[in-house]
Design a protein around this motif. Structure first.
Motif, PDB file in Angstrom:
ATOM      1  N   ASN A  86     -51.321 -87.586 -57.362  1.00  0.00           N
ATOM      2  CA  ASN A  86     -51.088 -88.591 -58.391  1.00  0.00           C
ATOM      3  C   ASN A  86     -49.591 -88.815 -58.467  1.00  0.00           C
ATOM      4  OD1 ASN A  86     -50.576 -86.071 -59.410  1.00  0.00           O
ATOM      5  ND2 ASN A  86     -51.855 -86.282 -61.205  1.00  0.00           N
ATOM      6  N   ASN A  87     -49.217 -89.811 -59.236  1.00  0.00           N
ATOM      7  CA  ASN A  87     -47.802 -90.113 -59.386  1.00  0.00           C
ATOM      8  C   ASN A  87     -47.098 -90.364 -58.068  1.00  0.00           C
ATOM      9  OD1 ASN A  87     -48.160 -89.905 -62.051  1.00  0.00           O
ATOM     10  ND2 ASN A  87     -46.526 -88.458 -62.399  1.00  0.00           N
ATOM     11  N   GLN A 116     -44.721 -92.081 -55.494  1.00  0.00           N
ATOM     12  CA  GLN A 116     -43.498 -92.876 -55.602  1.00  0.00           C
ATOM     13  C   GLN A 116     -42.949 -93.174 -54.220  1.00  0.00           C
ATOM     14  OE1 GLN A 116     -41.633 -90.385 -59.278  1.00  0.00           O
ATOM     15  NE2 GLN A 116     -40.436 -92.163 -58.678  1.00  0.00           N
ATOM     16  N   PHE A 148     -39.221 -94.188 -52.354  1.00  0.00           N
ATOM     17  CA  PHE A 148     -37.781 -94.135 -52.562  1.00  0.00           C
ATOM     18  C   PHE A 148     -37.054 -94.677 -51.330  1.00  0.00           C
ATOM     19  CE2 PHE A 148     -37.841 -91.397 -56.289  1.00  0.00           C
ATOM     20  CZ  PHE A 148     -38.979 -90.641 -56.124  1.00  0.00           C
ATOM     21  N   GLN A 204     -33.350 -93.888 -49.638  1.00  0.00           N
ATOM     22  CA  GLN A 204     -32.177 -93.024 -49.747  1.00  0.00           C
ATOM     23  C   GLN A 204     -30.951 -93.770 -49.263  1.00  0.00           C
ATOM     24  OE1 GLN A 204     -32.232 -89.131 -47.725  1.00  0.00           O
ATOM     25  NE2 GLN A 204     -31.231 -88.320 -49.555  1.00  0.00           N
ATOM     26  N   LEU A 206     -31.522 -90.843 -53.940  1.00  0.00           N
ATOM     27  CA  LEU A 206     -32.841 -91.456 -53.801  1.00  0.00           C
ATOM     28  C   LEU A 206     -32.982 -92.536 -54.869  1.00  0.00           C
ATOM     29  CD1 LEU A 206     -35.008 -88.274 -53.232  1.00  0.00           C
ATOM     30  CD2 LEU A 206     -34.529 -90.059 -51.567  1.00  0.00           C
ATOM     31  N   ASN A 237     -35.230 -95.309 -56.701  1.00  0.00           N
ATOM     32  CA  ASN A 237     -36.642 -95.598 -56.956  1.00  0.00           C
ATOM     33  C   ASN A 237     -37.000 -97.018 -56.534  1.00  0.00           C
ATOM     34  OD1 ASN A 237     -36.095 -93.232 -58.438  1.00  0.00           O
ATOM     35  ND2 ASN A 237     -37.835 -93.647 -59.768  1.00  0.00           N
ATOM     36  N   PHE A 289     -40.794 -97.848 -56.070  1.00  0.00           N
ATOM     37  CA  PHE A 289     -42.057 -98.069 -56.769  1.00  0.00           C
ATOM     38  C   PHE A 289     -42.605 -96.751 -57.295  1.00  0.00           C
ATOM     39  CE2 PHE A 289     -42.822-102.456 -55.911  1.00  0.00           C
ATOM     40  CZ  PHE A 289     -42.285-102.710 -54.662  1.00  0.00           C
ATOM     41  N   TYR A 290     -43.164 -96.836 -58.475  1.00  0.00           N
ATOM     42  CA  TYR A 290     -43.971 -95.768 -59.055  1.00  0.00           C
ATOM     43  C   TYR A 290     -45.379 -96.324 -59.039  1.00  0.00           C
ATOM     44  CZ  TYR A 290     -45.997 -92.789 -62.680  1.00  0.00           C
ATOM     45  OH  TYR A 290     -46.798 -91.939 -63.403  1.00  0.00           O
ATOM     46  N   PHE A 313     -38.695 -92.821 -48.244  1.00  0.00           N
ATOM     47  CA  PHE A 313     -39.540 -91.662 -48.488  1.00  0.00           C
ATOM     48  C   PHE A 313     -40.660 -92.015 -49.450  1.00  0.00           C
ATOM     49  CE2 PHE A 313     -37.218 -88.256 -46.507  1.00  0.00           C
ATOM     50  CZ  PHE A 313     -35.881 -88.632 -46.562  1.00  0.00           C
ATOM     51  N   PHE A 319     -47.440 -86.082 -56.266  1.00  0.00           N
ATOM     52  CA  PHE A 319     -47.646 -84.803 -56.949  1.00  0.00           C
ATOM     53  C   PHE A 319     -49.090 -84.365 -56.730  1.00  0.00           C
ATOM     54  CE2 PHE A 319     -46.167 -81.733 -60.065  1.00  0.00           C
ATOM     55  CZ  PHE A 319     -47.354 -81.175 -60.475  1.00  0.00           C
ATOM     56  N   LYS A 337     -46.663 -79.312 -57.488  1.00  0.00           N
ATOM     57  CA  LYS A 337     -45.347 -79.850 -57.180  1.00  0.00           C
ATOM     58  C   LYS A 337     -45.494 -81.179 -56.450  1.00  0.00           C
ATOM     59  CE  LYS A 337     -45.102 -77.597 -52.681  1.00  0.00           C
ATOM     60  NZ  LYS A 337     -44.336 -76.722 -51.767  1.00  0.00           N
ATOM     61  N   SER A 338     -44.372 -81.884 -56.380  1.00  0.00           N
ATOM     62  CA  SER A 338     -44.312 -83.101 -55.581  1.00  0.00           C
ATOM     63  C   SER A 338     -43.936 -82.745 -54.147  1.00  0.00           C
ATOM     64  CB  SER A 338     -43.261 -84.061 -56.140  1.00  0.00           C
ATOM     65  OG  SER A 338     -43.694 -84.629 -57.357  1.00  0.00           O
ATOM     66  N   PHE A 367     -42.753 -84.428 -50.424  1.00  0.00           N
ATOM     67  CA  PHE A 367     -42.204 -85.598 -49.771  1.00  0.00           C
ATOM     68  C   PHE A 367     -42.644 -85.663 -48.317  1.00  0.00           C
ATOM     69  CE2 PHE A 367     -38.912 -87.571 -52.441  1.00  0.00           C
ATOM     70  CZ  PHE A 367     -38.939 -86.708 -53.523  1.00  0.00           C
ATOM     71  N   TYR A 390     -34.498 -80.045 -55.709  1.00  0.00           N
ATOM     72  CA  TYR A 390     -34.935 -80.149 -54.329  1.00  0.00           C
ATOM     73  C   TYR A 390     -33.769 -79.831 -53.401  1.00  0.00           C
ATOM     74  CZ  TYR A 390     -38.965 -82.679 -56.170  1.00  0.00           C
ATOM     75  OH  TYR A 390     -40.095 -83.038 -56.872  1.00  0.00           O
ATOM     76  N   LEU A 394     -37.064 -82.706 -47.422  1.00  0.00           N
ATOM     77  CA  LEU A 394     -36.924 -82.480 -48.862  1.00  0.00           C
ATOM     78  C   LEU A 394     -37.916 -81.418 -49.301  1.00  0.00           C
ATOM     79  CD1 LEU A 394     -36.474 -86.170 -49.764  1.00  0.00           C
ATOM     80  CD2 LEU A 394     -35.244 -84.402 -51.016  1.00  0.00           C
ATOM     81  N   PHE A 405     -39.171 -78.728 -52.370  1.00  0.00           N
ATOM     82  CA  PHE A 405     -39.168 -78.453 -53.806  1.00  0.00           C
ATOM     83  C   PHE A 405     -38.680 -77.034 -54.076  1.00  0.00           C
ATOM     84  CE2 PHE A 405     -40.588 -78.600 -58.122  1.00  0.00           C
ATOM     85  CZ  PHE A 405     -41.243 -77.418 -58.384  1.00  0.00           C
ATOM     86  N   ALA A 448     -43.178 -84.267 -63.196  1.00  0.00           N
ATOM     87  CA  ALA A 448     -43.540 -85.064 -62.031  1.00  0.00           C
ATOM     88  C   ALA A 448     -45.034 -85.330 -61.956  1.00  0.00           C
ATOM     89  CB  ALA A 448     -43.071 -84.366 -60.767  1.00  0.00           C
ATOM     90  N   GLU A 463     -42.830 -90.897 -63.971  1.00  0.00           N
ATOM     91  CA  GLU A 463     -41.919 -91.248 -62.889  1.00  0.00           C
ATOM     92  C   GLU A 463     -40.676 -90.378 -62.928  1.00  0.00           C
ATOM     93  OE1 GLU A 463     -40.831 -95.346 -63.023  1.00  0.00           O
ATOM     94  OE2 GLU A 463     -39.835 -95.342 -61.076  1.00  0.00           O
ATOM     95  N   PHE A 469     -33.766 -89.626 -59.652  1.00  0.00           N
ATOM     96  CA  PHE A 469     -32.908 -88.660 -59.000  1.00  0.00           C
ATOM     97  C   PHE A 469     -31.426 -88.907 -59.269  1.00  0.00           C
ATOM     98  CE2 PHE A 469     -35.404 -85.952 -56.188  1.00  0.00           C
ATOM     99  CZ  PHE A 469     -36.654 -86.547 -56.302  1.00  0.00           C
TER     100      PHE A 469
END
Lengths: 109, 114
Positions: free
Chosen positions: A30-31, A33, A35, A37, A43, A45, A47-48, A86, A90, A96-97, A99, B35, B43, B45, B98, B102, B105
């Motif tokens: 979920n969530n 995103q 990014f 860079q 990073l 943002n 889109f969420y 990127f 989550f 955790k999220s 990438f 991170y 990347l 965590f 998270a 949203e 960073f």
């Protein structure tokens, strides 16, 4: 933990071309995103987008959560679009999220 | 509205030393995540703090630690630095974490260990 696969790893375009970047997840997230860079490492943002479709100017994104993937569309690319993109999501099980490894986009004038 | 602020921006340390990095989240955000970004590992965590409590932790050795203060500012500490700790360290702030909201960073701290 979950695996996040981004494709393609590298993309070279001529200015004005369109592109699609993909992000696949091995488990539900979920969530989600997207990014970009910047050259200094921050990073930014884009889109969420946990699900559905969103548009912001020349960029749009679609997430199909049930099929565990998300797409980022860039239309009429500009040299300033160059950089690394990127996706991150989550995963509740992992707590955790995670990438992806990123897609490096180069837009040539 | 001010963004996420990380200090310092650049740091050079010697092997064996310790280092402390700081992250000030967006006002009103209660969650701070850290991170590590390296060319080889991407990347990764490190940990997440929410309301002064560590909520999640990544797979890093105990040399990596952090804390969060009552004003939500967070610090991370790396002791006994190794060459492999050279990396860009990024922190992210979010209102509730998270999982639910949203994340935004900061500009990162680039640490070089020599």
């Amino acid at each position: 933990g979950i695996q996040v696969e981004q494709s393609p790893p590298d993309l070279i375009l001529q200015e004005g071309a369109n592109s699609t970047l993909r992000c696949n997840f091995s488990d539900s997230v979920n969530n989600l995103q997207w990014f970009h860079q910047n050259p200094w490492g921050q990073l930014i943002n884009l889109f969420y987008i946990p699900s559905g479709t969103k548009q912001n100017g020349r960029l749009s994104a679609t997430t199909v959560a049930t099929e565990r993937y998300s797409l980022l569309y860039i239309s009429s690319s500009q040299t300033t679009d160059s950089g690394v993109y990127f996706c991150a999501g989550f995963n509740t099980n992992a707590g955790k999220s995670t990438f992806g490894d990123g897609t490096t986009l180069t837009v040539k004038p | 509205k001010a963004g996420v602020t990380q200090t310092p921006r650049y740091l050079i340390k010697t092997r064996g030393q310790q280092v402390t990095l700081s992250c000030s989240p967006i006002s009103g955000h209660r969650s701070v995540s850290w991170y590590q970004q390296t060319p080889g590992q991407g990347l990764q965590f490190l940990f997440e703090y929410f309301s002064e409590t560590q909520r999640n932790k990544g797979n890093f050795p105990g040399r990596f630690s952090g804390r969060q203060f009552s004003n939500s500012r967070s610090e991370m500490n790396v002791s006994t630095l190794e060459l492999g700790d050279s990396a860009l360290y990024l922190c992210a702030s979010s209102p509730l974490g998270a999982e639910n909201t949203e994340a935004f960073f900061g500009q990162g701290t680039r640490l070089t260990v020599v």
